[in-house]
Design an enzyme around this catalytic site. Structure first.
Site, PDB file in Angstrom:
ATOM      1  N   TRP A   1     -20.758 -19.169 -31.892  1.00  0.00           N
ATOM      2  CA  TRP A   1     -20.777 -18.877 -30.464  1.00  0.00           C
ATOM      3  C   TRP A   1     -21.529 -17.573 -30.201  1.00  0.00           C
ATOM      4  O   TRP A   1     -21.568 -16.684 -31.058  1.00  0.00           O
ATOM      5  CB  TRP A   1     -19.341 -18.745 -29.933  1.00  0.00           C
ATOM      6  CG  TRP A   1     -18.496 -19.977 -30.108  1.00  0.00           C
ATOM      7  CD1 TRP A   1     -17.490 -20.156 -31.014  1.00  0.00           C
ATOM      8  CD2 TRP A   1     -18.565 -21.191 -29.356  1.00  0.00           C
ATOM      9  NE1 TRP A   1     -16.919 -21.402 -30.867  1.00  0.00           N
ATOM     10  CE2 TRP A   1     -17.566 -22.065 -29.853  1.00  0.00           C
ATOM     11  CE3 TRP A   1     -19.370 -21.644 -28.302  1.00  0.00           C
ATOM     12  CZ2 TRP A   1     -17.354 -23.334 -29.349  1.00  0.00           C
ATOM     13  CZ3 TRP A   1     -19.147 -22.920 -27.787  1.00  0.00           C
ATOM     14  CH2 TRP A   1     -18.161 -23.750 -28.312  1.00  0.00           C
TER      15      TRP A   1
ATOM     16  N   TRP B   1     -15.248 -21.377 -25.872  1.00  0.00           N
ATOM     17  CA  TRP B   1     -14.402 -21.903 -24.802  1.00  0.00           C
ATOM     18  C   TRP B   1     -13.115 -21.094 -24.635  1.00  0.00           C
ATOM     19  O   TRP B   1     -12.537 -21.035 -23.557  1.00  0.00           O
ATOM     20  CB  TRP B   1     -14.060 -23.385 -25.043  1.00  0.00           C
ATOM     21  CG  TRP B   1     -13.353 -23.693 -26.343  1.00  0.00           C
ATOM     22  CD1 TRP B   1     -13.923 -24.029 -27.529  1.00  0.00           C
ATOM     23  CD2 TRP B   1     -11.941 -23.690 -26.579  1.00  0.00           C
ATOM     24  NE1 TRP B   1     -12.973 -24.224 -28.494  1.00  0.00           N
ATOM     25  CE2 TRP B   1     -11.740 -24.029 -27.936  1.00  0.00           C
ATOM     26  CE3 TRP B   1     -10.823 -23.443 -25.780  1.00  0.00           C
ATOM     27  CZ2 TRP B   1     -10.465 -24.124 -28.519  1.00  0.00           C
ATOM     28  CZ3 TRP B   1      -9.557 -23.538 -26.354  1.00  0.00           C
ATOM     29  CH2 TRP B   1      -9.391 -23.870 -27.702  1.00  0.00           C
TER      30      TRP B   1
ATOM     31  N   ASN C   1     -11.733 -29.070  -9.012  1.00  0.00           N
ATOM     32  CA  ASN C   1     -11.850 -29.657 -10.361  1.00  0.00           C
ATOM     33  C   ASN C   1     -13.297 -29.857 -10.792  1.00  0.00           C
ATOM     34  O   ASN C   1     -13.670 -29.546 -11.923  1.00  0.00           O
ATOM     35  CB  ASN C   1     -11.094 -30.983 -10.420  1.00  0.00           C
ATOM     36  CG  ASN C   1     -11.203 -31.611 -11.792  1.00  0.00           C
ATOM     37  OD1 ASN C   1     -10.817 -31.015 -12.798  1.00  0.00           O
ATOM     38  ND2 ASN C   1     -11.755 -32.827 -11.860  1.00  0.00           N
TER      39      ASN C   1
ATOM     40  N   GLU D   1      -5.189 -39.249 -12.104  1.00  0.00           N
ATOM     41  CA  GLU D   1      -5.214 -37.799 -12.386  1.00  0.00           C
ATOM     42  C   GLU D   1      -3.839 -37.322 -12.841  1.00  0.00           C
ATOM     43  O   GLU D   1      -3.730 -36.470 -13.727  1.00  0.00           O
ATOM     44  CB  GLU D   1      -5.671 -37.014 -11.148  1.00  0.00           C
ATOM     45  CG  GLU D   1      -7.086 -37.317 -10.717  1.00  0.00           C
ATOM     46  CD  GLU D   1      -8.102 -37.171 -11.850  1.00  0.00           C
ATOM     47  OE1 GLU D   1      -8.077 -36.151 -12.544  1.00  0.00           O
ATOM     48  OE2 GLU D   1      -8.908 -38.098 -12.044  1.00  0.00           O
TER      49      GLU D   1
ATOM     50  N   TRP E   1     -10.752 -27.229 -20.785  1.00  0.00           N
ATOM     51  CA  TRP E   1     -11.751 -26.425 -21.498  1.00  0.00           C
ATOM     52  C   TRP E   1     -12.277 -27.147 -22.722  1.00  0.00           C
ATOM     53  O   TRP E   1     -13.474 -27.164 -22.989  1.00  0.00           O
ATOM     54  CB  TRP E   1     -11.179 -25.037 -21.867  1.00  0.00           C
ATOM     55  CG  TRP E   1     -11.395 -24.117 -20.715  1.00  0.00           C
ATOM     56  CD1 TRP E   1     -10.500 -23.795 -19.733  1.00  0.00           C
ATOM     57  CD2 TRP E   1     -12.630 -23.464 -20.365  1.00  0.00           C
ATOM     58  NE1 TRP E   1     -11.093 -22.983 -18.788  1.00  0.00           N
ATOM     59  CE2 TRP E   1     -12.388 -22.760 -19.158  1.00  0.00           C
ATOM     60  CE3 TRP E   1     -13.891 -23.401 -20.933  1.00  0.00           C
ATOM     61  CZ2 TRP E   1     -13.397 -22.008 -18.537  1.00  0.00           C
ATOM     62  CZ3 TRP E   1     -14.880 -22.658 -20.313  1.00  0.00           C
ATOM     63  CH2 TRP E   1     -14.633 -21.970 -19.129  1.00  0.00           C
TER      64      TRP E   1
ATOM     65  N   TRP F   1      -3.697 -38.076 -16.362  1.00  0.00           N
ATOM     66  CA  TRP F   1      -4.441 -37.106 -17.189  1.00  0.00           C
ATOM     67  C   TRP F   1      -3.559 -35.896 -17.491  1.00  0.00           C
ATOM     68  O   TRP F   1      -3.516 -35.395 -18.612  1.00  0.00           O
ATOM     69  CB  TRP F   1      -5.710 -36.622 -16.465  1.00  0.00           C
ATOM     70  CG  TRP F   1      -6.928 -37.415 -16.807  1.00  0.00           C
ATOM     71  CD1 TRP F   1      -7.545 -38.324 -16.002  1.00  0.00           C
ATOM     72  CD2 TRP F   1      -7.685 -37.377 -18.042  1.00  0.00           C
ATOM     73  NE1 TRP F   1      -8.631 -38.852 -16.660  1.00  0.00           N
ATOM     74  CE2 TRP F   1      -8.746 -38.284 -17.902  1.00  0.00           C
ATOM     75  CE3 TRP F   1      -7.554 -36.669 -19.229  1.00  0.00           C
ATOM     76  CZ2 TRP F   1      -9.683 -38.505 -18.913  1.00  0.00           C
ATOM     77  CZ3 TRP F   1      -8.487 -36.873 -20.242  1.00  0.00           C
ATOM     78  CH2 TRP F   1      -9.527 -37.788 -20.081  1.00  0.00           C
TER      79      TRP F   1
HETATM   80  C1  LIG Z   1     -11.842 -26.218 -17.381  1.00  0.00           C
HETATM   81  C2  LIG Z   1     -10.650 -26.787 -16.621  1.00  0.00           C
HETATM   82  C3  LIG Z   1      -9.484 -26.035 -16.524  1.00  0.00           C
HETATM   83  C4  LIG Z   1      -8.372 -26.544 -15.838  1.00  0.00           C
HETATM   84  N1  LIG Z   1      -7.223 -25.783 -15.760  1.00  0.00           N
HETATM   85  C5  LIG Z   1      -6.129 -26.279 -15.129  1.00  0.00           C
HETATM   86  C6  LIG Z   1      -4.926 -25.516 -15.056  1.00  0.00           C
HETATM   87  O1  LIG Z   1      -4.806 -24.417 -15.604  1.00  0.00           O
HETATM   88  N2  LIG Z   1      -3.881 -26.055 -14.360  1.00  0.00           N
HETATM   89  C7  LIG Z   1      -3.946 -27.268 -13.755  1.00  0.00           C
HETATM   90  O2  LIG Z   1      -2.976 -27.700 -13.137  1.00  0.00           O
HETATM   91  N3  LIG Z   1      -5.065 -28.027 -13.841  1.00  0.00           N
HETATM   92  C8  LIG Z   1      -6.158 -27.566 -14.499  1.00  0.00           C
HETATM   93  N4  LIG Z   1      -7.301 -28.330 -14.555  1.00  0.00           N
HETATM   94  C9  LIG Z   1      -7.288 -29.697 -14.009  1.00  0.00           C
HETATM   95  C10 LIG Z   1      -7.735 -29.827 -12.540  1.00  0.00           C
HETATM   96  O3  LIG Z   1      -8.921 -29.131 -12.323  1.00  0.00           O
HETATM   97  C11 LIG Z   1      -6.679 -29.320 -11.540  1.00  0.00           C
HETATM   98  O4  LIG Z   1      -5.419 -29.861 -11.857  1.00  0.00           O
HETATM   99  C12 LIG Z   1      -7.032 -29.733 -10.109  1.00  0.00           C
HETATM  100  O5  LIG Z   1      -8.276 -29.206  -9.753  1.00  0.00           O
HETATM  101  C13 LIG Z   1      -5.958 -29.239  -9.173  1.00  0.00           C
HETATM  102  O6  LIG Z   1      -6.297 -29.541  -7.848  1.00  0.00           O
HETATM  103  P1  LIG Z   1      -5.407 -30.543  -6.994  1.00  0.00           P
HETATM  104  O7  LIG Z   1      -3.977 -30.168  -7.095  1.00  0.00           O
HETATM  105  O8  LIG Z   1      -6.010 -30.597  -5.637  1.00  0.00           O
HETATM  106  O9  LIG Z   1      -5.637 -31.892  -7.772  1.00  0.00           O
HETATM  107  P2  LIG Z   1      -5.583 -33.431  -7.324  1.00  0.00           P
HETATM  108  O10 LIG Z   1      -6.958 -33.959  -7.475  1.00  0.00           O
HETATM  109  O11 LIG Z   1      -4.917 -33.618  -6.028  1.00  0.00           O
HETATM  110  O12 LIG Z   1      -4.710 -34.095  -8.499  1.00  0.00           O
HETATM  111  C14 LIG Z   1      -3.279 -34.119  -8.431  1.00  0.00           C
HETATM  112  C15 LIG Z   1      -2.676 -33.457  -9.639  1.00  0.00           C
HETATM  113  O13 LIG Z   1      -3.056 -34.135 -10.833  1.00  0.00           O
HETATM  114  C16 LIG Z   1      -3.224 -33.195 -11.883  1.00  0.00           C
HETATM  115  N5  LIG Z   1      -4.619 -33.218 -12.311  1.00  0.00           N
HETATM  116  C17 LIG Z   1      -5.706 -33.497 -11.559  1.00  0.00           C
HETATM  117  N6  LIG Z   1      -6.822 -33.485 -12.307  1.00  0.00           N
HETATM  118  C18 LIG Z   1      -6.434 -33.175 -13.558  1.00  0.00           C
HETATM  119  C19 LIG Z   1      -7.121 -33.007 -14.790  1.00  0.00           C
HETATM  120  N7  LIG Z   1      -8.449 -33.174 -14.888  1.00  0.00           N
HETATM  121  N8  LIG Z   1      -6.412 -32.668 -15.876  1.00  0.00           N
HETATM  122  C20 LIG Z   1      -5.084 -32.502 -15.811  1.00  0.00           C
HETATM  123  N9  LIG Z   1      -4.368 -32.652 -14.676  1.00  0.00           N
HETATM  124  C21 LIG Z   1      -5.025 -32.989 -13.568  1.00  0.00           C
HETATM  125  C22 LIG Z   1      -2.869 -31.830 -11.323  1.00  0.00           C
HETATM  126  O14 LIG Z   1      -1.510 -31.576 -11.584  1.00  0.00           O
HETATM  127  C23 LIG Z   1      -3.129 -32.022  -9.836  1.00  0.00           C
HETATM  128  O15 LIG Z   1      -2.395 -31.129  -9.028  1.00  0.00           O
HETATM  129  C24 LIG Z   1      -8.432 -27.838 -15.252  1.00  0.00           C
HETATM  130  C25 LIG Z   1      -9.612 -28.578 -15.359  1.00  0.00           C
HETATM  131  C26 LIG Z   1     -10.711 -28.066 -16.033  1.00  0.00           C
HETATM  132  C27 LIG Z   1     -11.963 -28.889 -16.130  1.00  0.00           C
END
Ligand SMILES: Cc1cc2nc3c(=O)[nH]c(=O)nc-3n(C[C@H](O)[C@H](O)[C@H](O)COP(=O)(O)OP(=O)(O)OC[C@H]3O[C@@H](n4cnc5c(N)ncnc54)[C@H](O)[C@@H]3O)c2cc1C
Length: 479
Positions: free
Chosen positions: A315, A368, A350, A283, A391, A286
């Site tokens: 849209w 979107w 997420n 993650e 998105w 990502w």
């Molecule tokens: C539509 C959509 C919008 C999103 N908008 C944001 C946003 O504005 N800011 C944001 O930080 N994340 C965003 N994410 C990614 C992800 O949902 C969040 O980072 C995650 O839910 C944060 O929770 P956590 O810190 O517990 O993540 P954990 O699961 O603990 O992951 C650790 C870290 O990895 C990164 N990460 C995890 N999953 C993703 C992912 N899919 N894409 C990119 N980075 C990731 C984040 O920095 C996160 O804090 C988005 C995802 C989607 C599908």
């Protein structure tokens, strides 16, 4: 030498390249500065809950810097255009002779930084910029042809190779305490009136002690089962570090090092293996991927679809549907629970971000960009790269996105990831008394029972709306 250290999305003292570099080179003390930019923040759709969090983190940073003998000056200008003159004035006031900062990657931020560099150099001051927003510098993970990766898996492979070639990620040396303080710290202002709204210090305490504490407790109790629990929104199965990473309160390099260590002191991340730490590292990569993409494809900052052909999608302009989605009253429980979690906490799980985004862009066929903006305006972790990436992934318009014909069925998602409906019950109390499959699809109950619940019927038919979206995408793909 007396450096001016400019803090932005790096609100911490540990593992901070600009701060370490500046304090080790300083010979006459260092000064720090943070710029409050309310109009620009509003134009960039910063959420009230995020501004509140950031300012509390700045206050905590000021205390940390104070212990290092460094005053934190706060200046306020409406927009980025005012930043260069404001910083030059602070530098002049304190007799600074160099500027240190960590680079930001977004287009407007990078443009502002170039203007600041020009202004400082015109005044005869040196400018030192560092990479901190990513684990490896953007541009260091390229294909054999020197191109940016647009597909995640090969990006990840090359990321790991590059990481190993560089001998891993080294932590920055601890910042050096300054012998004599230069100037006095300013009081960190309250949240500007334009950002009145949600404030959740209980959920999102400010400062790096809170952020590092969250990392520690995740490493102790969450990371080993992360791969099993991360998709269950009812559990605390993820780190909830995202606001701390977005604002740079915790260093992403530190997260990677600790996750590699948690994986049994392995010298390398091996993201393919099914273990909690490896899945978490995946993650983090990502996040890295989306940030590198932003630099390789700056148009991502400008609201265009990565796959330009999809800008031709027709849209829907149904504002009632958009409002129902925003307010969590679509009649689809998992979507409504997700949107209410966002409204109440400034954060969304997420799995639910993906479900809510796919419902908006496919079942409602709403652009979107509407969803991207709404999320940004409500997320405490709002981050252009990850939000845009998420998105465009969900809308199938992005790089390496979900194929347009693979539309999530929100009720099946909910049965799989929230099987007993705990998450739905938490945020949609109207449904608390329902059990079995009814909590996931209350529309299957007899009309008489439904009438007593006070919960709306779905605003669209899930199957018909899915077919309409696939057809709209197919039409554009065919053209
Ligand atoms: C539509 C959509 C919008 C999103 N908008 C944001 C946003 O504005 N800011 C944001 O930080 N994340 C965003 N994410 C990614 C992800 O949902 C969040 O980072 C995650 O839910 C944060 O929770 P956590 O810190 O517990 O993540 P954990 O699961 O603990 O992951 C650790 C870290 O990895 C990164 N990460 C995890 N999953 C993703 C992912 N899919 N894409 C990119 N980075 C990731 C984040 O920095 C996160 O804090 C988005 C995802 C989607 C599908």
């Amino acid at each position: 030498m007396r450096p001016l250290i400019w803090f932005r999305s790096d609100l911490r003292v540990h593992d901070n390249p600009a701060l370490s570099g500046a304090t080790h080179e300083a010979t006459r003390g260092a000064v720090a500065v943070f710029v409050v930019c309310p109009r620009q923040w509003a134009e960039h759709d910063w959420a009230p809950v995020r501004v509140d969090f950031v300012l509390r983190c700045v206050a905590a940073l000021s205390e940390r810097l104070d212990r290092l003998g460094i005053a934190l000056r706060i200046v306020a200008v409406p927009r980025f255009e005012g930043v260069a003159p404001a910083l030059c004035a602070v530098a002049r006031e304190h007799g600074c002779d160099a500027l240190f900062f960590n680079r930001e990657l977004e287009v407007n931020e990078a443009r502002r930084d170039r203007a600041v560099r020009r202004a400082f150099e015109a005044d005869g001051l040196a400018v030192h910029a560092f990479d901190d927003a990513t684990m490896l510098p953007p541009g260091s993970v390229l294909t054999n042809e020197g191109k940016w990766y647009t597909v995640y898996t090969p990006f990840r492979r090359r990321f790991v190779e590059t990481y190993l070639e560089r001998g891993g990620l080294r932590a920055e040396p601890a910042p050096r305490r300054q012998a004599a303080r230069v100037g006095e710290s300013d009081v960190v202002p309250q949240r500007p009136g334009a950002f009145d709204g949600l404030s959740r210090p209980d959920l999102w305490p400010g400062g790096e002690d809170a952020g590092l504490g969250r990392l520690e407790s995740f490493l102790e109790t969450g990371i080993t089962r992360y791969h099993e629990q991360r998709d269950a929104p009812a559990l605390s199965g993820t780190s909830t570090l995202s606001p701390y990473l977005t604002s740079g309160v915790v260093s992403v390099g530190e997260c990677l090092r600790r996750a590699v260590e948690a994986d049994g002191h392995e010298p390398e991340p091996r993201p393919n293996r099914k273990s909690g730490p490896q899945t978490w590292i995946n993650e983090l990569i990502w996040r890295e991927f989306y940030r590198h993409l932003l630099v390789g494809f700056p148009r991502l900052c400008m609201g265009t679809s990565f796959r330009r052909e999809y800008d031709a999608i027709r849209w829907s302009a149904n504002s009632e549907h958009l409002a129902a989605w925003q307010e969590g009253r679509t009649g689809v429980p998992i979507v409504d629970a997700a949107m209410r979690q966002l409204a109440q906490s400034g954060w969304m799980h997420n799995r639910c971000r993906m479900i809510a985004a796919m419902f908006l862009t496919k079942n409602l066929l709403i652009d979107w960009r509407e969803g991207e903006r709404y999320f940004m305006r409500h997320l405490v972790d709002g981050d252009l790269a990850s939000n845009n990436g998420g998105w465009q992934w969900s809308a199938s318009t992005g790089t390496d996105a979900a194929p347009y014909f693979r539309v999530f069925n929100p009720a099946s998602q909910s049965k799989t990831h929230d099987p007993d409906g705990t998450y739905i019950r938490r945020f949609v109390p109207e449904l608390a008394e329902l059990d079995g499959d009814a909590i996931h699809e209350p529309w299957t109950l007899p009309a008489l029972l439904r009438a007593g619940i006070g919960y709306p019927d779905p605003i669209v038919d899930l199957k018909a709306s899915r077919d309409r979206a696939i057809e709209a995408f197919r039409e554009v793909a065919r053209a």
